[in-house]
Write a protein that holds these residues in place. Structure first.
Motif, PDB file in Angstrom:
ATOM      1  N   ASP A  18       1.146  -1.359  -0.016  1.00  0.00           N
ATOM      2  CA  ASP A  18       0.034  -0.042  -0.048  1.00  0.00           C
ATOM      3  C   ASP A  18       0.685   1.190   0.101  1.00  0.00           C
ATOM      4  O   ASP A  18       0.365   2.226  -0.727  1.00  0.00           O
ATOM      5  N   LEU A  21       2.573   1.559  -3.404  1.00  0.00           N
ATOM      6  CA  LEU A  21       1.472   2.153  -4.385  1.00  0.00           C
ATOM      7  C   LEU A  21       1.239   3.736  -4.446  1.00  0.00           C
ATOM      8  O   LEU A  21       1.262   4.564  -5.223  1.00  0.00           O
ATOM      9  N   GLU A  22       1.279   4.155  -2.877  1.00  0.00           N
ATOM     10  CA  GLU A  22       0.952   5.406  -2.670  1.00  0.00           C
ATOM     11  C   GLU A  22       2.089   6.464  -3.032  1.00  0.00           C
ATOM     12  O   GLU A  22       1.891   7.612  -3.857  1.00  0.00           O
ATOM     13  N   VAL A  25       1.912   6.809  -7.005  1.00  0.00           N
ATOM     14  CA  VAL A  25       0.898   7.735  -7.201  1.00  0.00           C
ATOM     15  C   VAL A  25       1.459   9.113  -7.436  1.00  0.00           C
ATOM     16  O   VAL A  25       1.494   9.897  -8.258  1.00  0.00           O
ATOM     17  N   LYS A  65      -3.159   0.537 -11.481  1.00  0.00           N
ATOM     18  CA  LYS A  65      -3.574   0.590  -9.893  1.00  0.00           C
ATOM     19  C   LYS A  65      -3.397   2.026  -9.347  1.00  0.00           C
ATOM     20  O   LYS A  65      -4.132   2.334  -8.357  1.00  0.00           O
ATOM     21  N   ARG A  68      -6.396   3.914 -10.098  1.00  0.00           N
ATOM     22  CA  ARG A  68      -7.491   3.589  -8.927  1.00  0.00           C
ATOM     23  C   ARG A  68      -7.275   4.144  -7.589  1.00  0.00           C
ATOM     24  O   ARG A  68      -8.325   4.441  -6.866  1.00  0.00           O
ATOM     25  N   ARG A  69      -6.065   4.124  -7.182  1.00  0.00           N
ATOM     26  CA  ARG A  69      -5.589   4.738  -5.809  1.00  0.00           C
ATOM     27  C   ARG A  69      -5.842   6.016  -5.712  1.00  0.00           C
ATOM     28  O   ARG A  69      -6.721   6.740  -4.610  1.00  0.00           O
ATOM     29  N   TYR A  70      -5.629   6.817  -6.713  1.00  0.00           N
ATOM     30  CA  TYR A  70      -5.703   8.279  -6.830  1.00  0.00           C
ATOM     31  C   TYR A  70      -7.225   8.391  -6.931  1.00  0.00           C
ATOM     32  O   TYR A  70      -7.633   9.667  -5.998  1.00  0.00           O
ATOM     33  N   GLU A  72      -9.646   6.856  -5.407  1.00  0.00           N
ATOM     34  CA  GLU A  72     -10.120   6.540  -4.049  1.00  0.00           C
ATOM     35  C   GLU A  72      -9.634   7.573  -3.192  1.00  0.00           C
ATOM     36  O   GLU A  72     -10.133   7.662  -1.939  1.00  0.00           O
ATOM     37  N   GLY A  73      -8.595   8.289  -3.411  1.00  0.00           N
ATOM     38  CA  GLY A  73      -7.796   9.197  -2.399  1.00  0.00           C
ATOM     39  C   GLY A  73      -8.121  10.373  -2.777  1.00  0.00           C
ATOM     40  O   GLY A  73      -9.021  11.128  -2.396  1.00  0.00           O
TER      41      GLY A  73
END
Length: 204
Positions: A18, A21-22, A25, A65, A68-70, A72-73
């Protein structure tokens, strides 16, 4: 018969996926798809290329991925805006969220979904297509929400939900580009407020 100890299947990754991945981003956000080299990504993530491929796939897989994280954040203001009670409140939350997200001092300026591949060449074609589809999905969500507003009488009869959604997305994208160029959050908030002054009045 004695039981033999079971050998572990594979080796533990040894890093926080996690967190990695952050960090990816932030690299894509700051440098775009083509501008983010594998060396940049793995250095920021604190892992080797082999570990990256095993955990996330190739660069394009990692980009998907990360997007997608961006979503959701940092871009989660879009989903929150869509849940507002009236169309005007949706538009207000959407544009104000765009200003905040693109001008935070602790994050890259601009929007990953807008600048991520605008200048991409042939090798970035897939990323460009991914982001174009991402932006169109956002416009579609707004259009559907404004269709509902017309049906409920919250927007005047004859309002074009698709045009209204496109207008709002165009303003938000412009805010992102201006933010990436150094325009301050205070200035962009004035732009957002000006755009909202032309918002259609509530229906009868």
């Amino acid at each position: 018969m004695h039981n033999q100890p079971t050998a572990p299947i594979g080796r533990p990754r040894g890093f926080d996926t996690d967190q990695a991945l952050e960090r990816a981003v932030l690299v894509f956000w700051a440098h775009g798809y083509e501008g983010a080299s594998l060396d940049d990504l793995t250095a920021a993530m604190g892992i080797t290329r082999t570990s990256m491929y095993r955990a996330f796939g190739n660069k394009e897989d990692l980009f998907r991925k990360a997007l997608r994280r961006y979503t959701e954040g940092p871009a989660s203001y879009v989903a929150r805006a869509l849940g507002q009670s009236t169309a005007r409140e949706v538009a207000t939350a959407f544009l104000h969220g765009a200003v905040r997200s693109t001008t935070r001092p602790d994050r890259p300026t601009g929007c990953l979904g807008v600048q991520g591949s605008l200048a991409a060449g042939e090798s970035g074609r897939n990323a460009r297509d991914i982001l174009a589809a991402w932006r169109e999905e956002g416009t579609a969500h707004l259009r559907n929400r404004f269709h509902r507003a017309v049906d409920e009488g919250d927007l005047p009869p004859g309002t074009d939900p698709g045009l209204l959604a496109r207008y709002l997305m165009t303003v938000a994208n412009g805010i992102a580009v201006q933010a990436a160029g150094g325009t301050t959050g205070d200035e962009l908030q004035l732009v957002a407020d000006m755009a909202l002054r032309t918002w259609p009045p509530a229906g009868p």
